[in-house]
Design a protein around this motif. Sequence first.
Motif, PDB file in Angstrom:
ATOM      1  N   GLY A  21      24.410  34.607   6.843  1.00 50.64           N
ATOM      2  CA  GLY A  21      24.445  33.505   5.890  1.00 50.64           C
ATOM      3  C   GLY A  21      25.527  32.478   6.161  1.00 50.64           C
ATOM      4  O   GLY A  21      25.579  31.436   5.504  1.00 50.64           O
ATOM      5  N   THR A  22      26.404  32.772   7.128  1.00 48.31           N
ATOM      6  CA  THR A  22      27.481  31.821   7.428  1.00 48.31           C
ATOM      7  C   THR A  22      27.350  31.273   8.839  1.00 48.31           C
ATOM      8  O   THR A  22      28.172  30.474   9.277  1.00 48.31           O
ATOM      9  N   PHE A  23      26.317  31.720   9.552  1.00 50.28           N
ATOM     10  CA  PHE A  23      26.215  31.350  10.964  1.00 50.28           C
ATOM     11  C   PHE A  23      24.773  30.964  11.307  1.00 50.28           C
ATOM     12  O   PHE A  23      24.396  30.926  12.475  1.00 50.28           O
ATOM     13  N   GLY A  24      23.972  30.667  10.264  1.00 46.22           N
ATOM     14  CA  GLY A  24      22.579  30.284  10.468  1.00 46.22           C
ATOM     15  C   GLY A  24      21.857  31.320  11.321  1.00 46.22           C
ATOM     16  O   GLY A  24      22.030  32.528  11.144  1.00 46.22           O
ATOM     17  N   GLU A  28      22.783  26.954  15.472  1.00 43.57           N
ATOM     18  CA  GLU A  28      23.502  25.831  14.858  1.00 43.57           C
ATOM     19  C   GLU A  28      24.903  25.700  15.430  1.00 43.57           C
ATOM     20  O   GLU A  28      25.493  24.616  15.415  1.00 43.57           O
ATOM     21  N   PHE A  29      25.447  26.829  15.932  1.00 44.88           N
ATOM     22  CA  PHE A  29      26.826  26.830  16.418  1.00 44.88           C
ATOM     23  C   PHE A  29      26.918  26.731  17.941  1.00 44.88           C
ATOM     24  O   PHE A  29      28.016  26.673  18.489  1.00 44.88           O
ATOM     25  N   GLU A  52      12.284  29.629  -0.692  1.00 45.97           N
ATOM     26  CA  GLU A  52      12.898  28.305  -0.873  1.00 45.97           C
ATOM     27  C   GLU A  52      14.354  28.416  -1.325  1.00 45.97           C
ATOM     28  O   GLU A  52      15.117  27.473  -1.208  1.00 45.97           O
ATOM     29  N   ASN A  54      17.557  29.083  -4.140  1.00 51.86           N
ATOM     30  CA  ASN A  54      17.918  28.639  -5.488  1.00 51.86           C
ATOM     31  C   ASN A  54      17.965  27.116  -5.584  1.00 51.86           C
ATOM     32  O   ASN A  54      18.123  26.426  -4.577  1.00 51.86           O
ATOM     33  N   ARG A  58      24.453  24.646  -5.212  1.00 50.95           N
ATOM     34  CA  ARG A  58      24.482  26.029  -4.741  1.00 50.95           C
ATOM     35  C   ARG A  58      25.872  26.497  -4.320  1.00 50.95           C
ATOM     36  O   ARG A  58      26.063  27.680  -4.094  1.00 50.95           O
ATOM     37  N   ILE A  59      26.790  25.567  -4.116  1.00 50.87           N
ATOM     38  CA  ILE A  59      28.115  25.958  -3.621  1.00 50.87           C
ATOM     39  C   ILE A  59      29.218  25.259  -4.419  1.00 50.87           C
ATOM     40  O   ILE A  59      29.008  24.174  -4.959  1.00 50.87           O
ATOM     41  N   MET A  66      35.268  30.183  -1.844  1.00 50.82           N
ATOM     42  CA  MET A  66      34.121  29.390  -2.276  1.00 50.82           C
ATOM     43  C   MET A  66      33.113  30.298  -2.967  1.00 50.82           C
ATOM     44  O   MET A  66      33.103  31.512  -2.765  1.00 50.82           O
ATOM     45  N   ILE A  70      22.878  30.704  -2.719  1.00 58.37           N
ATOM     46  CA  ILE A  70      21.839  30.049  -1.915  1.00 58.37           C
ATOM     47  C   ILE A  70      20.474  30.644  -2.267  1.00 58.37           C
ATOM     48  O   ILE A  70      19.476  29.925  -2.316  1.00 58.37           O
ATOM     49  N   GLN A  73      17.435  31.508   1.013  1.00 54.38           N
ATOM     50  CA  GLN A  73      16.492  30.552   1.585  1.00 54.38           C
ATOM     51  C   GLN A  73      16.305  30.916   3.056  1.00 54.38           C
ATOM     52  O   GLN A  73      17.270  31.020   3.818  1.00 54.38           O
ATOM     53  N   PHE A 269      33.153  28.068   8.366  1.00 54.83           N
ATOM     54  CA  PHE A 269      33.101  26.722   7.789  1.00 54.83           C
ATOM     55  C   PHE A 269      34.432  25.986   7.940  1.00 54.83           C
ATOM     56  O   PHE A 269      34.493  24.772   7.768  1.00 54.83           O
ATOM     57  N   PRO A 272      33.691  24.941  13.168  1.00 56.75           N
ATOM     58  CA  PRO A 272      32.537  25.667  13.712  1.00 56.75           C
ATOM     59  C   PRO A 272      32.854  26.478  14.967  1.00 56.75           C
ATOM     60  O   PRO A 272      32.034  27.298  15.373  1.00 56.75           O
TER      61      PRO A 272
ATOM     62  N   TRP B  58      36.870  23.897   2.845  1.00 58.90           N
ATOM     63  CA  TRP B  58      35.845  23.069   3.477  1.00 58.90           C
ATOM     64  C   TRP B  58      36.419  21.796   4.056  1.00 58.90           C
ATOM     65  O   TRP B  58      37.296  21.163   3.469  1.00 58.90           O
ATOM     66  N   ALA B 226      29.463  22.401   3.084  1.00 58.56           N
ATOM     67  CA  ALA B 226      30.517  23.304   3.545  1.00 58.56           C
ATOM     68  C   ALA B 226      30.647  23.258   5.061  1.00 58.56           C
ATOM     69  O   ALA B 226      31.744  23.167   5.586  1.00 58.56           O
ATOM     70  N   VAL B 229      26.763  21.715   9.768  1.00 51.72           N
ATOM     71  CA  VAL B 229      25.969  21.980  10.976  1.00 51.72           C
ATOM     72  C   VAL B 229      24.632  22.669  10.673  1.00 51.72           C
ATOM     73  O   VAL B 229      23.941  23.101  11.585  1.00 51.72           O
ATOM     74  N   ALA B 231      24.120  25.391   8.634  1.00 50.80           N
ATOM     75  CA  ALA B 231      24.152  26.848   8.482  1.00 50.80           C
ATOM     76  C   ALA B 231      24.289  27.325   7.040  1.00 50.80           C
ATOM     77  O   ALA B 231      23.674  28.317   6.657  1.00 50.80           O
ATOM     78  N   HIS B 244      13.123  22.880   0.624  1.00 50.33           N
ATOM     79  CA  HIS B 244      14.547  22.605   0.782  1.00 50.33           C
ATOM     80  C   HIS B 244      14.881  22.358   2.251  1.00 50.33           C
ATOM     81  O   HIS B 244      14.568  23.178   3.108  1.00 50.33           O
TER      82      HIS B 244
END
Lengths: 305, 261
Positions: A21-24, A28-29, A52, A54, A58-59, A66, A70, A73, A269, A272, B58, B226, B229, B231, B244
């Motif tokens: 959930g933090t690195f797609g 992406e990285f 889909e 929430n 969301r954040i 934080m 989410i 999704q 975050f 990257p 962030w 956040a 990129v 993610a 979304h």
Amino acid sequence: MNMNVSFGGLSLKNPVMTASGTFGFGLEFAPYGDLTKLGGIVVKGMSLKPREGNPMPRIAETPCGMLNAIGIQNPGVENFIRQALPVLPWKEVAVVANLYACDAEEFGELADILAGEEGIAALEVNVSCPNVKEGGIAFGQDPKQICKVTEAVKKKAGNKPVMVKLSPNVTDITICARAAAEGGADSLSLINTLSGMAVDIHNRKPRIANVIAGLSGPAIKPVALRCVHQVVQAVDIPVVGIGGIASAEDALEFILVGAHAVQVGTANFLRPDFSFDLVDELEKLLEEIGAGSLEEFRGSLELPL
Amino acid sequence: MSLRNCRNVKVLEVSPVGQLKRPDEFFEIKLEYPDWDGWKPGQFVMIRPAGWELDLLWARPFSICSADGDTLTLFVQKVGRGTGRIVALKPGDTVSIWGPLGNSFAMEPEIPTLLLAGGIGIAPFCGYVEQHPHPENLRLFLAHRLSLDCYPFAALSERVEGVCMRDDQPEDLQKIIAVMKEQIVEYAAKDGLILSCGPTPFMKTVQRFAAECGVRAQVSLENRMACGVGACLGCVTKDGSGHHVQVCTRGPVFWADKVEL
């Protein structure tokens, strides 16, 4: 220094993994570092069908942390296998699939689908996402359910190792850890986010549409460290430490209390390329503090008698 | 894309813009150019001062105003704790920067193009005007709340036709909306292109009138982010089919008929 780690059926070139959930899906990285440098990539939680997630917002940012809700999704497991997995460098970095489902049967189905995928190194079972109203919370807080879900995944996982990700939102996390071990988990990862909330006194509304959200980041590191410490004492299966890791020193703290590896989450975050740099910094720091080896250092915490 | 395009750069200059009434809200920030291969108007960067350590976590997203090979210029409106600490940066301070991120505004040099800016939403149009080969085909409309010298309007209106209206008195808002509508109707009649950036109610107005007139329009979103990129999935908006999508990677610019505001 030899940074390889092998535990619970996984073999990693170093103990730095990225948290779900933090690195797609990892890609992406890719512009910010060499994905194959990492020990492992735990991809975004996936379900049988696309979700889909929430509504927005969301954040929310909190002191040294934080909140997120989410709601898993994701494009669904089939789209992940078709689109993301083929382009991930899975031959050179362990790709761990994170499974989200609403009942044991669905978890089993997900495991069944992923068991046949050569590119998947292990399955991580999300029994603890506190964001999703339907399901997650019940599994994560009920030892019987944790055991049942772990069994269901294990039964269908073939030769894929199964890692169960535990929630800290329980009275005694060691009971949940034992339940997962009893269910046949090869390893445990902890902690998932702490249940939290933020509100706005000006508009008198919650800052997150889901109202309840998951707290992550450096703010939760002491809680995570305590949980890992307790679980390491309570079970014989290996543990992966997660929770607020934002430096090499943080990572080594988890290893000192007995974690075989760590997952970096919210710190991805901060910038990257954080996790890529952490791989180098971890090795450097181990040498600096005079640790003989990673294995020697692991679990070498000296407790008062 | 080249590897490692997250870099540390030095702050060159932070200067308040507009001295008349609120010298503490708008700032121009100049940073060392992060050695990019290029960038397009509408794209943005994530900025995180090294001095933040673990709080705030962030980075903050900003539209790229201009970048000339030595200097990257951003306009920053102080709205909260993060932007407050960004505008307090001193020359020589280090910030992490990653970008250029996201897509860009459509650029059709021969087509009459109306730029609709709401307040600080003028920022991405600085670069747009600079890079446009035929600025004579551009018109900039700015709806602003603070005095005009808080915005880079004068410099831009030397190069393109500029129209501005201030939202000061209660009756002003309706006047602004009426003028926006007139202009959108005008550009629809000449089969033009409309680009807009501003607060959500502003862009909703653009979206509504563009749909009524059947003119092509783009809106640039600035949701809270956040990671920048794609993610974290914290910045999503709904696309035309109700799915979304990340504003940071699928936007920030969307065709007005393919996004829910």
